[in-house]
Design a protein around this motif. Structure first.
Motif, PDB file in Angstrom:
ATOM      1  N   THR A  73       0.822  -1.221   0.000  1.00  0.00           N
ATOM      2  CA  THR A  73       0.000   0.000   0.000  1.00  0.00           C
ATOM      3  C   THR A  73       0.850   1.263   0.000  1.00  0.00           C
ATOM      4  O   THR A  73       0.317   2.352  -0.146  1.00  0.00           O
ATOM      5  CB  THR A  73      -0.927   0.039   1.235  1.00  0.00           C
ATOM      6  OG1 THR A  73      -0.119   0.018   2.408  1.00  0.00           O
ATOM      7  CG2 THR A  73      -1.884  -1.137   1.250  1.00  0.00           C
ATOM      8  N   SER A  74       2.186   1.115   0.180  1.00  0.00           N
ATOM      9  CA  SER A  74       3.002   2.323   0.158  1.00  0.00           C
ATOM     10  C   SER A  74       3.339   2.749  -1.263  1.00  0.00           C
ATOM     11  O   SER A  74       3.730   3.884  -1.506  1.00  0.00           O
ATOM     12  CB  SER A  74       4.283   2.129   0.985  1.00  0.00           C
ATOM     13  OG  SER A  74       5.086   1.157   0.378  1.00  0.00           O
ATOM     14  N   ASN A  75       3.197   1.820  -2.238  1.00  0.00           N
ATOM     15  CA  ASN A  75       3.472   2.210  -3.628  1.00  0.00           C
ATOM     16  C   ASN A  75       2.500   1.563  -4.627  1.00  0.00           C
ATOM     17  O   ASN A  75       2.702   1.648  -5.833  1.00  0.00           O
ATOM     18  CB  ASN A  75       4.920   1.863  -4.005  1.00  0.00           C
ATOM     19  CG  ASN A  75       5.229   0.390  -3.795  1.00  0.00           C
ATOM     20  OD1 ASN A  75       4.317  -0.413  -3.627  1.00  0.00           O
ATOM     21  ND2 ASN A  75       6.504   0.043  -3.801  1.00  0.00           N
ATOM     22  N   ASP A  76       1.443   0.920  -4.121  1.00  0.00           N
ATOM     23  CA  ASP A  76       0.410   0.282  -4.946  1.00  0.00           C
ATOM     24  C   ASP A  76       0.944  -0.847  -5.828  1.00  0.00           C
ATOM     25  O   ASP A  76       0.320  -1.204  -6.831  1.00  0.00           O
ATOM     26  CB  ASP A  76      -0.337   1.315  -5.818  1.00  0.00           C
ATOM     27  CG  ASP A  76      -1.243   2.210  -4.981  1.00  0.00           C
ATOM     28  OD1 ASP A  76      -1.541   1.848  -3.836  1.00  0.00           O
ATOM     29  OD2 ASP A  76      -1.655   3.272  -5.492  1.00  0.00           O
TER      30      ASP A  76
END
Lengths: 91, 417
Positions: A73-76
């Motif tokens: 979720t920090s860079n999809d």
């Protein structure tokens, strides 16, 4: 915005999918025996991880099937996709 | 000693080419121990520190911020301020904030450019009309100014809105809160930082929290990139990253963090002198003092910490804006950005104690926290100082997700969630 490789339809735009939240939250087997704290935990409390998270997704504007996804979720970035009922890949 | 900003100080500093202004706040290294530490140097965190020092005489405190102050959602929101919420608990909370906004520039000796230009919420279908009328009545019973406008009155108040009956979602009416408006978001962070610093609060930037040290069920301090800081009270005001901090302490929160987008157009001459919001078509717009149209889009529906957001969300908002304001059809958009918002299942915030003694959370403001900045800081400071909530934030405790006593603003108020 990103591409998702639906296990049934192949690679499609994220716009076709609906996010279904955190995966592997087990539905209570004996709902009548649950305390208020346990209900709160099941219904509302989420890890909301920044990093690798296990999620459910639905191909809402496609085959309408549910599946699981492992996504950072920090860079999809999508790490893995696997069908419902399958074991999550080791991370 | 902090110099006061005034017309005289402006003239005096003009004579020295504005090269000798006093620093607005210091840049201290962290001390070994504080009476309380606030995690998060946005508007809410800085306001909390300000009121802890001002009203509760807690001067040996620090604010730790992983980036620079006001660089998160404080600098990314669309600056709308209003208090026309449906439920009594929310009305109390948000109107408390609005009342502080009304005197904030004077109190801080810092111009936060609070402008009570009114906020109008539009109705596009019969259910909207019923909901907005109900909310207008609820607001008035709570002493909050609200009026219901019919279509002609909407047109009169904001002539550039297309009120033609043959558009896809015609305007059937709207509500107006005249005391509502906008403020300069950066100035709010800077004003509170300057005010807190003047009372001895250490504002420590570029200092990220890496862990929370506990002794059984009490807080003992925090691990940061600038070393260990001992403290018995930690107030977490970390917006989209609240769950990240909670996980460090072994807690789970009822939050999901999602990207929320906003965008601004090229600057133009004054064209819209109020704030207009429409939940049904998801379009809201105001104009900044620089002349840019300030447009708020929606959230993506998946958890993400990327501060980006998807293109189709912006496209949907602009489609709606073009139908409501045909005059904007040739405007060009200048900048787009995203912020990470922490959304509660009931779309209401959490200002609460936790199961760990000395650990407090102020989070869950979701897509609409800016308006509450002064009230949130004031009430959270009260909660930390007394280890008990103020009566205005008692309903916004974490335990409501266990008891079921939710403050369900989702879809009930004028909220653009």
């Amino acid at each position: 915005m990103f591409l998702i490789n639906c296990p049934y339809c192949g690679e499609r735009d994220q716009q076709e999918f609906k996010a279904g939240g955190e995966a592997h939250i087990e539905r209570p087997k004996q709902p009548t025996e649950l305390s208020d704290d346990e209900w709160a935990e099941y219904l509302f409390m989420r890890k909301n991880i920044k990093g690798v998270q296990f999620e459910r997704w639905n191909h809402a504007h496609g085959c309408r099937k549910w599946f699981n996804m492992v996504r950072d979720t920090s860079n999809d970035e999508i790490k893995a996709i696997y069908k419902m009922g399958e074991k999550p890949p080791a991370q | 000693m902090r110099n006061k900003y005034s017309v005289f100080s402006l003239i005096k500093n003009a004579l020295s080419y504005h090269e000798n202004w006093q620093r607005a706040w210091k840049d201290p290294a962290p001390k070994k121990e504080y009476d309380a530490v606030i995690v998060g140097g946005g508007g809410h965190g800085l306001a909390t520190a300000y009121y802890l020092a001002k009203k509760h005489n807690m001067n040996n405190i620090a604010v730790v911020e992983k980036g620079w102050i006001g660089g998160g959602n404080t600098g990314r929101n669309t600056t709308i301020i209003r208090s026309n919420y449906l439920w009594d608990a929310s009305a109390g909370l948000y109107d408390h904030a609005l009342k502080i906004w009304e005197g904030l520039s004077q109190e801080l000796n810092y111009n936060v450019m609070f402008s009570q230009r009114g906020v109008m919420n539009l109705a596009h279908n019969l259910q909207d009309v019923r909901d907005l009328k109900r909310r207008t009545h609820a607001n008035r019973l709570n002493g909050i100014d609200a009026v219901y406008l019919n279509t002609d009155e909407v047109k009169k108040f904001c002539p550039i809105i297309n009120t033609s009956p043959d558009i896809r979602y015609p305007v059937l009416g709207g509500t107006l809160q005249r005391r509502a408006g906008t403020a300069r978001h950066d100035a709010v962070a800077w004003g509170y930082a300057r005010g807190a610093d003047a009372m001895g609060v250490d504002i420590i930037q570029n200092c990220e929290v890496k862990g929370i040290k506990r002794n059984r069920d009490s807080v003992e301090g925090i691990e940061t990139t600038k070393g260990f800081i001992k403290t018995k009270k930690v107030g977490v005001v970390a917006a989209g990253h609240s769950s990240v901090i909670a996980n460090m302490a072994g807690l789970k929160l009822p939050l999901e963090s999602k990207p929320l987008q906003a965008l601004v157009s090229e600057p133009v001459k004054p064209i819209i002198d109020t704030v207009v919001m429409s939940n049904a078509v998801h379009a809201y717009v105001s104009q900044s003092d620089k002349g840019e149209l300030v447009i708020g889009a929606g959230t993506d529906d998946y958890v993400s910490y990327t501060q980006k957001g998807s293109h189709q969300i912006v496209e949907g908002t602009l489609n709606a804006i073009l139908e409501l304001y045909p005059i904007f059809s040739r405007m060009r958009m200048l900048r787009q950005w995203g912020g990470i918002v922490d959304i509660c299942p009931d779309a209401s915030p959490i200002l609460s104690k936790t199961s760990i003694k000395g650990l407090y959370f102020n989070c869950g403001w979701g897509t609409g926290g800016f308006k509450a900045t002064p009230g949130s800081g004031d009430l959270f400071a009260h909660t930390i100082a007394n280890d008990e909530p103020h009566k205005l934030n008692a309903a916004f405790n974490l335990n409501r997700f266990v008891s079921g006593d939710l403050v369900d603003e989702h879809g009930a108020a004028a909220v653009a969630h």
